[in-house]
Write a protein that holds these residues in place. Structure first.
Motif, short mmCIF file in Angstrom:
data_model
loop_
_atom_site.label_atom_id
_atom_site.label_comp_id
_atom_site.label_asym_id
_atom_site.label_seq_id
_atom_site.Cartn_x
_atom_site.Cartn_y
_atom_site.Cartn_z
N ASP B 7 10.15 -2.84 73.65
CA ASP B 7 9.94 -1.81 74.68
C ASP B 7 10.90 -1.98 75.85
O ASP B 7 11.53 -1.01 76.29
N SER B 8 11.00 -3.21 76.34
CA SER B 8 11.84 -3.42 77.53
C SER B 8 13.31 -3.16 77.21
O SER B 8 14.07 -2.73 78.08
N GLN B 11 13.74 0.65 77.12
CA GLN B 11 13.63 1.18 78.49
C GLN B 11 14.91 0.88 79.28
O GLN B 11 15.41 1.73 80.01
N ALA B 14 17.68 3.18 78.24
CA ALA B 14 17.41 4.61 78.37
C ALA B 14 18.11 5.24 79.57
O ALA B 14 18.16 6.46 79.68
N HIS B 15 18.63 4.41 80.46
CA HIS B 15 19.24 4.96 81.68
C HIS B 15 20.78 4.90 81.57
O HIS B 15 21.33 3.84 81.28
N LYS B 53 16.61 -4.97 85.48
CA LYS B 53 16.00 -4.35 84.29
C LYS B 53 16.71 -4.83 83.02
O LYS B 53 16.09 -5.12 82.00
#
Lengths: 179, 115
Positions: B7-8, B11, B14-15, B53
């Motif tokens: 997941d991390s 995520q 994703a940017h 992140k």
């Protein structure tokens, strides 16, 4: 432009720190995560010499000298491929206990830019991390890695003459480990 | 990087800004936050949040060096995603199809190596 570069590979392993430490420092059997080489040494301590040899002991792929040995958290040594003329670099393994397992970091420093060693270190780090994770978490080698090792064993007669272990002896009884 | 959840990683990737930051770190191993920030019109704090992140997902490894923090790309999480959904042979065929796509888009023949 720098003359050397650094490669870092990091992975989370759901297992005990002692299990991970054993896999990268054991000398009584081949290390599955390290291309199935067996570590021969005249002493796992600062200044100790290490030789990564094929399981039958005939060929030596890597030589090094231990720079740091702090069980079960950090192991660092010089590193040189015996079949290459490239300058030695430094490889270190850092183990950190985190929630549910261990954070394992493999760092290669001082690798000559553009060298054959650099190419191998770049791809080898990920392979070692993934294989180590599989061994500790599942207790066995992934099938494709197991297959690769058997193919490598069958082709060992093609290894360069420079890698013959007689060219890379250890002082003392470092080579007198059980077969 | 505290768990091996994907997941991390997704995520983090994703940017678009984080993907660009990852490109910079991959191409300049050992760079620092200022080197990355120089390529963006956002505050240094903003860049640091994005880098955090990426580090949390295990895609970046940071190492203290004097007063600096050096950044390195960690390919392992991406390799784990690849391994999770790709078998040896499907990987080979997919690789060939991607080669053909790149060659067509570049207007070259996929059979011929670049001049």
């Amino acid at each position: 432009m720098p003359e050397t570069e650094t490669f870092v590979s990091k992975i989370f392993i759901a297992g005990s720190i002692d299990a991970v430490w054993r896999e990268i420092t054991k000398t009584d059997e081949p290390q599955g995560a390290m291309f199935n080489n067996r570590m021969h040494t005249d002493g796992l301590a600062l200044g100790g010499q290490i030789r990564m040899r094929t399981p039958d002991g005939k060929y030596t792929g890597v030589i090094g000298e231990i720079l740091e040995f702090d069980p079960p958290h950090r192991f660092a040594h010089t590193f040189r491929f015996t079949h290459l003329e490239d300058a030695e670099c430094v490889v270190s393994y850092d183990l950190k206990e985190v929630d549910g397992g261990v954070e394992f970091t493999l760092t290669s420093k001082g690798v000559a830019v553009g060298s054959k060693t650099a190419k191998q270190m770049k791809s080898g780090g990920g392979f070692i991390c993934k294989t180590l994770k599989a061994i500790v978490e599942k207790g066995r080698l992934p099938l494709h890695v197991w297959t690769i090792y058997h193919v490598l064993k069958a082709l060992s007669f093609m290894a360069p003459a420079a890698t013959k272990s007689e060219n890379w002896p250890l002082k003392g009884n470092g080579d007198a480990q059980p077969a | 990087m505290k768990t091996d959840s994907f997941d991390s990683i997704f995520q983090a990737l994703a940017h678009p800004a984080r993907r660009r930051m990852l490109d910079i770190v991959k191409d300049t191993p050992g760079c620092n936050v200022n080197d990355v920030a120089a390529a963006f019109e956002m505050t240094r704090i903003g860049v640091m949040k994005h880098l955090a992140k990426l580090e949390e997902a295990g895609l970046i490894h940071s190492e203290k060096s004097g007063r600096d923090r050096r950044l390195y790309f960690n390919i392992v999480p991406i390799q784990l995603i690849y391994d999770r959904w790709t078998m040896e042979y499907s990987g080979w065929w997919a690789g060939r199809m991607v080669d053909i796509k790149y060659a067509i888009e570049a207007g070259t023949n996929p059979q011929e190596p670049d001049a």
